[in-house]
Motif scaffolding. Structure first.
Motif, PDB file in Angstrom:
ATOM      1  N   PRO A 333     106.196 -21.774   6.918  1.00  0.00           N
ATOM      2  CA  PRO A 333     106.941 -20.739   6.176  1.00  0.00           C
ATOM      3  C   PRO A 333     108.356 -21.170   5.802  1.00  0.00           C
ATOM      4  CG  PRO A 333     105.757 -19.763   8.016  1.00  0.00           C
ATOM      5  CD  PRO A 333     105.627 -21.241   8.185  1.00  0.00           C
ATOM      6  N   ASP A 334     108.977 -22.015   6.628  1.00  0.00           N
ATOM      7  CA  ASP A 334     110.338 -22.467   6.327  1.00  0.00           C
ATOM      8  C   ASP A 334     110.364 -23.570   5.286  1.00  0.00           C
ATOM      9  OD1 ASP A 334     111.330 -20.694   8.203  1.00  0.00           O
ATOM     10  OD2 ASP A 334     111.354 -22.186   9.830  1.00  0.00           O
ATOM     11  N   GLY A 335     109.184 -24.067   4.909  1.00  0.00           N
ATOM     12  CA  GLY A 335     109.148 -25.200   3.997  1.00  0.00           C
ATOM     13  C   GLY A 335     109.457 -24.859   2.556  1.00  0.00           C
ATOM     14  N   GLY A 336     109.174 -23.619   2.141  1.00  0.00           N
ATOM     15  CA  GLY A 336     109.423 -23.246   0.759  1.00  0.00           C
ATOM     16  C   GLY A 336     108.844 -21.881   0.454  1.00  0.00           C
ATOM     17  N   THR A 353     103.826 -20.978  -8.424  1.00  0.00           N
ATOM     18  CA  THR A 353     104.957 -21.901  -8.414  1.00  0.00           C
ATOM     19  C   THR A 353     105.428 -22.094  -6.984  1.00  0.00           C
ATOM     20  OG1 THR A 353     105.640 -21.152 -10.607  1.00  0.00           O
ATOM     21  CG2 THR A 353     107.273 -22.336  -9.283  1.00  0.00           C
ATOM     22  N   ALA A 354     105.376 -23.342  -6.516  1.00  0.00           N
ATOM     23  CA  ALA A 354     105.824 -23.680  -5.168  1.00  0.00           C
ATOM     24  C   ALA A 354     107.207 -24.311  -5.251  1.00  0.00           C
ATOM     25  CB  ALA A 354     104.846 -24.633  -4.501  1.00  0.00           C
ATOM     26  N   THR A 355     108.168 -23.721  -4.543  1.00  0.00           N
ATOM     27  CA  THR A 355     109.547 -24.220  -4.541  1.00  0.00           C
ATOM     28  C   THR A 355     109.919 -24.630  -3.130  1.00  0.00           C
ATOM     29  OG1 THR A 355     110.085 -22.659  -6.317  1.00  0.00           O
ATOM     30  CG2 THR A 355     111.931 -23.674  -5.142  1.00  0.00           C
ATOM     31  N   SER A 356     110.259 -25.897  -2.949  1.00  0.00           N
ATOM     32  CA  SER A 356     110.584 -26.382  -1.610  1.00  0.00           C
ATOM     33  C   SER A 356     111.997 -25.988  -1.228  1.00  0.00           C
ATOM     34  CB  SER A 356     110.431 -27.903  -1.542  1.00  0.00           C
ATOM     35  OG  SER A 356     111.340 -28.520  -2.436  1.00  0.00           O
ATOM     36  N   ASN A 357     112.184 -25.712   0.046  1.00  0.00           N
ATOM     37  CA  ASN A 357     113.518 -25.471   0.575  1.00  0.00           C
ATOM     38  C   ASN A 357     114.213 -26.798   0.862  1.00  0.00           C
ATOM     39  OD1 ASN A 357     113.244 -22.686   0.487  1.00  0.00           O
ATOM     40  ND2 ASN A 357     112.439 -22.555   2.580  1.00  0.00           N
ATOM     41  N   THR A 358     115.519 -26.733   1.061  1.00  0.00           N
ATOM     42  CA  THR A 358     116.291 -27.934   1.347  1.00  0.00           C
ATOM     43  C   THR A 358     115.748 -28.633   2.588  1.00  0.00           C
ATOM     44  OG1 THR A 358     118.270 -26.934   0.396  1.00  0.00           O
ATOM     45  CG2 THR A 358     118.596 -28.819   1.867  1.00  0.00           C
ATOM     46  N   GLY A 359     115.487 -29.925   2.440  1.00  0.00           N
ATOM     47  CA  GLY A 359     114.993 -30.715   3.557  1.00  0.00           C
ATOM     48  C   GLY A 359     113.489 -30.832   3.621  1.00  0.00           C
ATOM     49  N   TYR A 360     112.758 -30.222   2.650  1.00  0.00           N
ATOM     50  CA  TYR A 360     111.307 -30.286   2.640  1.00  0.00           C
ATOM     51  C   TYR A 360     110.816 -30.847   1.309  1.00  0.00           C
ATOM     52  CZ  TYR A 360     110.995 -27.417   6.863  1.00  0.00           C
ATOM     53  OH  TYR A 360     111.085 -26.941   8.143  1.00  0.00           O
ATOM     54  N   ASP A 361     109.613 -31.440   1.327  1.00  0.00           N
ATOM     55  CA  ASP A 361     108.916 -31.900   0.129  1.00  0.00           C
ATOM     56  C   ASP A 361     107.590 -31.152   0.006  1.00  0.00           C
ATOM     57  OD1 ASP A 361     110.781 -33.824  -0.695  1.00  0.00           O
ATOM     58  OD2 ASP A 361     109.958 -35.286   0.730  1.00  0.00           O
ATOM     59  N   PHE A 362     107.204 -30.842  -1.245  1.00  0.00           N
ATOM     60  CA  PHE A 362     105.874 -30.272  -1.499  1.00  0.00           C
ATOM     61  C   PHE A 362     104.840 -31.386  -1.400  1.00  0.00           C
ATOM     62  CE2 PHE A 362     102.538 -29.682  -4.731  1.00  0.00           C
ATOM     63  CZ  PHE A 362     101.872 -28.627  -4.146  1.00  0.00           C
ATOM     64  N   ILE A 363     103.717 -31.103  -0.683  1.00  0.00           N
ATOM     65  CA  ILE A 363     102.690 -32.130  -0.470  1.00  0.00           C
ATOM     66  C   ILE A 363     101.439 -31.871  -1.299  1.00  0.00           C
ATOM     67  CG2 ILE A 363     101.230 -33.297   1.234  1.00  0.00           C
ATOM     68  CD1 ILE A 363     104.246 -33.822   1.474  1.00  0.00           C
TER      69      ILE A 363
END
Length: 408
Positions: A333-336, A353-363
């Motif tokens: 949940p904290d990933g984006g 639409t998937a938006t990553s949070n700071t420090g995470y990458d979409f996989i």
């Protein structure tokens, strides 16, 4: 720095390559015509007939009579608390069942046929009958008369808009005069005023997710010109969308697809019409309704699991759900975040639409079984059922090198 990744899932819930009927005929309970129908969140189907209430636990394959023998059940309503209300005519006019099998409690008598039952967002109950609306704030134990017209007019439909304004549809049988139309209340149904469509025999009201009101007319006191009307200013003004059908019922799905049920009286086209564009254009969806009497639709009902029911002389259900639920979550949940999920009609395109949070990458995007659907930004597939999708994110990792200078 926040990085934006797009995962677009185009969902085409379209027509199958082999055409199939929209409707399938269900076994109808004994007792003649189906006057009313309601489905609860357990997918239990209740049918109001000319000889009481019937219950089906197997999608209408079989029926059990659950009371009110020799009563015509003009209306059925399932309250948000789970209680079932049945409106009848003659003697006792309204009953409540708290638990299936627990019997019916008589609530009010001597007021005429109860044609419409509803509850507002506060849980208050309202019933409409000949020239009167009654209100209850205690689950139907006590009632107060809040609106009076002459007894030649019938309150056929009561709804609540998203801002709390209430509307009542009225039909008349006097031929000429000021009967019929729409009334509204700004004070939780305590007082009512005329809103428009005088002379129109309004049989159904429905409101979409934007607060636009639709009113269906089964005719008027001139030449049986029925139709559909719309108001986007909370009932101040009305626009005619159609004047060539006799509308008996309206259902609007959560994603604002409109269905209207029509009777084939007076030479008009009966059956069910559908609109994807707020009533601008219409499609007749009668496939599976065989014969002239099957196209005499007096009621539509949308079940919690997305099936559409049509009833009167016969009972039909849509072959497939008319709405699908697309769920999408972020993992972790904290990933984006993921936007675009919701309820959609088949044939629509959904963009997640998937938006990553700071420090995470979409996989990647995966389905409910964990199968990877795509690692690309665009993925297309055909959906014929509800779907749960997951946008997966990964915490960014960095290699940090260090050395001593000098080494000693």
């Amino acid at each position: 720095m926040k990085t934006l990744y797009i995962c677009i899932i185009s969902i085409f819930i379209g027509f199958q390559t082999i055409a199939q009927d929209f409707w399938k005929q269900m076994n109808r309970p004994t007792g003649g015509k189906v006057f009313s129908l309601a489905v609860n969140n357990k997918n239990e189907v209740f049918a109001g007939m000319g000889n009481g209430v019937y219950l089906s636990n197997d999608d209408g394959e079989s029926w059990e009579h659950i009371g009110l023998l020799n009563k015509i059940i003009y209306s059925l309503f399932i309250h948000q608390n789970g209680n079932i209300f049945a409106g009848t005519g003659g003697g006792t006019n309204l009953y409540r069942m708290d638990n299936i099998g627990g019997g019916w409690t008589p609530l009010i008598s001597g007021i005429g046929n109860v044609i419409s039952i509803m509850s507002n967002s506060s849980g208050d109950l309202f019933i409409g009958t000949w020239g009167e609306i009654y209100k209850s704030t205690d689950n139907g134990d006590n009632w107060t008369k809040v609106f009076i017209l002459d007894n030649t007019q019938l309150i056929t439909s009561i709804v609540e808009n998203i801002d709390g304004t209430m509307f009542a549809g009225v039909t008349s049988f006097i031929g000429l005069g000021d009967g019929g139309g729409v009334y509204r209340s700004f004070d939780n149904g305590d007082t009512w005023e005329h809103s428009g469509l005088t002379y129109k025999y309004i049989w159904s009201l429905a409101i979409n997710s934007n607060g636009v009101i639709f009113a269906g007319s089964r005719g008027d006191h001139y030449l049986y010109y029925g139709g559909l009307y719309m108001s986007d200013d909370n009932g101040d003004t009305w626009v005619e969308l159609r004047n060539d059908v006799l509308v008996t019922s309206i259902v609007i799905t959560p994603n604002d697809v409109i269905y209207i049920g029509c009777t084939n009286e007076h030479g008009h086209q009966g059956g069910v019409f559908r609109s994807f564009d707020d009533g601008e254009t219409w499609e007749l969806i009668n496939s599976g309704l065989v014969g002239w009497t099957n196209q005499d639709i007096r009621g539509l009902s949308l079940s919690p699991d997305g099936y559409l029911y049509a009833y009167r002389n016969h009972l039909h259900r849509s072959v497939n759900p008319v709405i699908y639920t697309i769920d999408a979550t972020a993992n972790p949940p904290d990933g984006g975040t993921v936007t675009g999920a919701g309820k959609y009609h088949y044939g629509k395109t959904v963009e997640l639409t998937a938006t990553s949070n700071t420090g995470y990458d979409f996989i990647n995007c995966t389905d409910e079984d964990g199968t990877v659907l795509t690692t690309d930004s665009i993925y297309s597939f055909v959906v014929e059922e509800d779907k749960t999708l997951t946008a997966n994110f990964q915490l960014q990792q960095f290699e940090v090198s260090a050395e001593a200078d000098p080494p000693e």
